[in-house]
Design a protein around this motif. Structure first.
Motif, PDB file in Angstrom:
ATOM      1  N   MET B   1     -16.507  39.870  -2.050  1.00  0.00           N
ATOM      2  CA  MET B   1     -16.996  40.783  -1.586  1.00  0.00           C
ATOM      3  C   MET B   1     -17.341  41.025  -3.253  1.00  0.00           C
ATOM      4  N   PHE B   2     -16.506  41.920  -4.589  1.00  0.00           N
ATOM      5  CA  PHE B   2     -17.013  41.549  -5.331  1.00  0.00           C
ATOM      6  C   PHE B   2     -16.791  41.063  -6.822  1.00  0.00           C
ATOM      7  N   HIS B   3     -17.267  39.748  -6.684  1.00  0.00           N
ATOM      8  CA  HIS B   3     -16.406  38.486  -7.823  1.00  0.00           C
ATOM      9  C   HIS B   3     -16.418  39.445  -9.936  1.00  0.00           C
ATOM     10  N   SER B   4     -16.917  40.762 -10.141  1.00  0.00           N
ATOM     11  CA  SER B   4     -17.072  40.864 -11.573  1.00  0.00           C
ATOM     12  C   SER B   4     -17.115  42.568 -11.164  1.00  0.00           C
ATOM     13  N   ILE B   5     -16.302  43.143 -11.797  1.00  0.00           N
ATOM     14  CA  ILE B   5     -16.520  44.988 -11.480  1.00  0.00           C
ATOM     15  C   ILE B   5     -16.506  45.587 -12.728  1.00  0.00           C
ATOM     16  N   LEU B   6     -17.208  46.694 -13.099  1.00  0.00           N
ATOM     17  CA  LEU B   6     -17.387  47.496 -13.797  1.00  0.00           C
ATOM     18  C   LEU B   6     -16.594  48.284 -14.198  1.00  0.00           C
ATOM     19  N   VAL B   7     -15.435  49.481 -14.403  1.00  0.00           N
ATOM     20  CA  VAL B   7     -14.620  50.674 -14.703  1.00  0.00           C
ATOM     21  C   VAL B   7     -14.948  51.145 -16.089  1.00  0.00           C
ATOM     22  N   PRO B   8     -15.380  52.259 -15.984  1.00  0.00           N
ATOM     23  CA  PRO B   8     -15.436  52.955 -17.216  1.00  0.00           C
ATOM     24  C   PRO B   8     -14.205  53.584 -17.234  1.00  0.00           C
ATOM     25  N   ILE B   9     -13.426  53.469 -18.563  1.00  0.00           N
ATOM     26  CA  ILE B   9     -12.294  54.924 -18.774  1.00  0.00           C
ATOM     27  C   ILE B   9     -12.264  56.094 -19.737  1.00  0.00           C
ATOM     28  N   ASP B  10     -11.723  56.735 -19.154  1.00  0.00           N
ATOM     29  CA  ASP B  10     -12.133  57.716 -20.487  1.00  0.00           C
ATOM     30  C   ASP B  10     -10.311  58.115 -20.140  1.00  0.00           C
ATOM     31  N   GLY B  11      -9.829  59.194 -20.674  1.00  0.00           N
ATOM     32  CA  GLY B  11      -8.210  59.341 -20.390  1.00  0.00           C
ATOM     33  C   GLY B  11      -8.181  60.173 -18.899  1.00  0.00           C
ATOM     34  N   SER B  12      -9.371  59.969 -18.399  1.00  0.00           N
ATOM     35  CA  SER B  12      -9.078  61.240 -17.033  1.00  0.00           C
ATOM     36  C   SER B  12      -8.338  60.814 -15.710  1.00  0.00           C
ATOM     37  N   GLU B  13      -7.496  61.675 -15.424  1.00  0.00           N
ATOM     38  CA  GLU B  13      -6.844  61.359 -14.150  1.00  0.00           C
ATOM     39  C   GLU B  13      -8.076  60.617 -13.069  1.00  0.00           C
ATOM     40  N   HIS B  14      -9.315  61.236 -13.056  1.00  0.00           N
ATOM     41  CA  HIS B  14     -10.328  60.333 -12.654  1.00  0.00           C
ATOM     42  C   HIS B  14     -10.612  59.048 -12.200  1.00  0.00           C
ATOM     43  N   ALA B  15     -10.797  58.606 -13.317  1.00  0.00           N
ATOM     44  CA  ALA B  15     -10.564  57.420 -14.258  1.00  0.00           C
ATOM     45  C   ALA B  15      -9.135  56.363 -13.937  1.00  0.00           C
ATOM     46  N   LYS B  16      -7.730  57.465 -13.862  1.00  0.00           N
ATOM     47  CA  LYS B  16      -6.972  56.463 -13.594  1.00  0.00           C
ATOM     48  C   LYS B  16      -6.913  55.891 -12.261  1.00  0.00           C
ATOM     49  N   LYS B  17      -7.438  56.937 -10.995  1.00  0.00           N
ATOM     50  CA  LYS B  17      -7.532  56.443  -9.418  1.00  0.00           C
ATOM     51  C   LYS B  17      -8.921  55.648  -9.584  1.00  0.00           C
ATOM     52  N   ALA B  18     -10.202  55.203 -10.377  1.00  0.00           N
ATOM     53  CA  ALA B  18     -10.856  54.858 -10.003  1.00  0.00           C
ATOM     54  C   ALA B  18      -9.934  53.337 -10.501  1.00  0.00           C
ATOM     55  N   LEU B  19      -9.203  53.548 -11.396  1.00  0.00           N
ATOM     56  CA  LEU B  19      -8.946  51.260 -11.600  1.00  0.00           C
ATOM     57  C   LEU B  19      -8.398  51.272 -10.939  1.00  0.00           C
ATOM     58  N   ALA B  20      -7.469  52.053 -10.314  1.00  0.00           N
ATOM     59  CA  ALA B  20      -6.518  51.770  -8.878  1.00  0.00           C
ATOM     60  C   ALA B  20      -7.538  50.847  -8.018  1.00  0.00           C
ATOM     61  N   VAL B  21      -8.003  51.656  -7.288  1.00  0.00           N
ATOM     62  CA  VAL B  21      -9.169  50.867  -6.493  1.00  0.00           C
ATOM     63  C   VAL B  21      -9.125  49.841  -6.767  1.00  0.00           C
ATOM     64  N   ALA B  22     -10.372  49.785  -8.219  1.00  0.00           N
ATOM     65  CA  ALA B  22     -10.776  48.635  -8.809  1.00  0.00           C
ATOM     66  C   ALA B  22      -9.829  47.421  -8.878  1.00  0.00           C
ATOM     67  N   CYS B  23      -8.550  47.690  -8.717  1.00  0.00           N
ATOM     68  CA  CYS B  23      -7.493  46.634  -9.421  1.00  0.00           C
ATOM     69  C   CYS B  23      -7.344  46.053  -7.845  1.00  0.00           C
ATOM     70  N   GLN B  24      -7.482  47.314  -7.063  1.00  0.00           N
ATOM     71  CA  GLN B  24      -7.031  46.437  -5.594  1.00  0.00           C
ATOM     72  C   GLN B  24      -8.298  45.344  -5.118  1.00  0.00           C
ATOM     73  N   LEU B  25      -9.714  46.277  -4.944  1.00  0.00           N
ATOM     74  CA  LEU B  25     -10.096  45.550  -4.998  1.00  0.00           C
ATOM     75  C   LEU B  25     -10.681  44.055  -5.909  1.00  0.00           C
ATOM     76  N   ALA B  26      -9.896  44.330  -6.825  1.00  0.00           N
ATOM     77  CA  ALA B  26      -9.821  42.741  -7.415  1.00  0.00           C
ATOM     78  C   ALA B  26      -9.218  41.908  -7.228  1.00  0.00           C
ATOM     79  N   GLN B  27      -8.065  42.350  -7.005  1.00  0.00           N
ATOM     80  CA  GLN B  27      -7.192  41.338  -6.461  1.00  0.00           C
ATOM     81  C   GLN B  27      -7.205  40.376  -5.077  1.00  0.00           C
ATOM     82  N   GLN B  28      -7.770  40.813  -4.704  1.00  0.00           N
ATOM     83  CA  GLN B  28      -7.874  39.902  -3.298  1.00  0.00           C
ATOM     84  C   GLN B  28      -8.630  39.221  -3.613  1.00  0.00           C
TER      85      GLN B  28
END
Lengths: 146, 146
Positions: B1-28
């Motif tokens: 479904m997604f072949h390239s995903i952009l993940v804006p990151i700062d040092g926040s807890e929200h960004a960390k969670k977003a990265l985890a979701v992005a990783c799960q989507l990317a892996q598959q």
């Protein structure tokens, strides 16, 4: 990461995209999906996806119920087609935001995945969309898909 | 479904969670992740996650740059640890919303996955969070993780 995911579904394109994201997240860890449809009297004629025709503004209760069952069944089918094994679908009555939050707590889900705007949100733009309210009040992770 | 995903990151807890979701989507689907950090002068002392200490309100440009590189490196490491093979990380200067939108278009990504609120958003509550603005203006799917 997520073992149970709640996916509020109406007939909207946003909900369809959200379901696709939820399926991808669910598949990887064999999470269970709980699909939740909350029938709403809509403020305008609305085109529903999943092969269902428009529901008219002054739809009778029977028409809304029939459309609701169809939305539920098509969404369940779509989730199974996407390879998700554990799919449960329910229809609940009530205020959308409250019903979604209540169900998420009651079922103790890890995440709510929903469209950024649903069918009922056009009339509600002033007070904010359901997804906006849910993401502010939920105890669990909320993923809003646009 | 997604072949390239952009993940804006700062040092926040929200960004960390977003990265985890992005990783799960990317892996598959073996999607590639593009991590984007945009250094910001913050309005208050801020606790950064990923094992980095607080960046002070009146941090020097060098301190901000060092923190930025650390955030980028730790996030890259986190993505690789989560099993994502194609990870690219970049640091860009500019207005966060505009920079995220520009980069998404330039790289033609399929999705932006971001936290619902970043570090810089406390001061910006009145005009709306960066994620809010991005999700309204992006051409691609936006997944907001709370």
């Amino acid at each position: 990461m997520f073992h149970s995911i709640l996916v509020p579904i109406d007939g909207s394109e946003h909900a369809k995209k959200a379901l696709a994201v939820a399926c991808q997240l669910a598949q990887q860890e064999q999470a269970s999906l709980i699909l939740l449809h909350i029938p709403e009297q809509l403020a305008q004629d609305t085109l529903l996806v999943w092969g269902i025709g428009a529901v008219e503004m002054k739809a009778s209760e029977e028409d809304l119920e029939a459309a609701g069952r169809q939305i539920r069944d098509r969404a369940t089918e779509a989730a199974r087609d996407a390879g998700v094994e554990h799919v449960e679908a329910m229809i609940a009555q009530g205020d959308p935001t409250r019903t979604i939050l209540d169900e998420a707590r009651r079922r103790n889900v890890d995440a709510i995945v929903m469209g950024s705007r649903g069918l009922g949100d056009l009339k509600g733009l002033v007070v904010g969309s359901v997804s906006h309210k849910v993401s502010h009040a939920a105890d669990c992770t909320v993923i809003t898909v646009r």
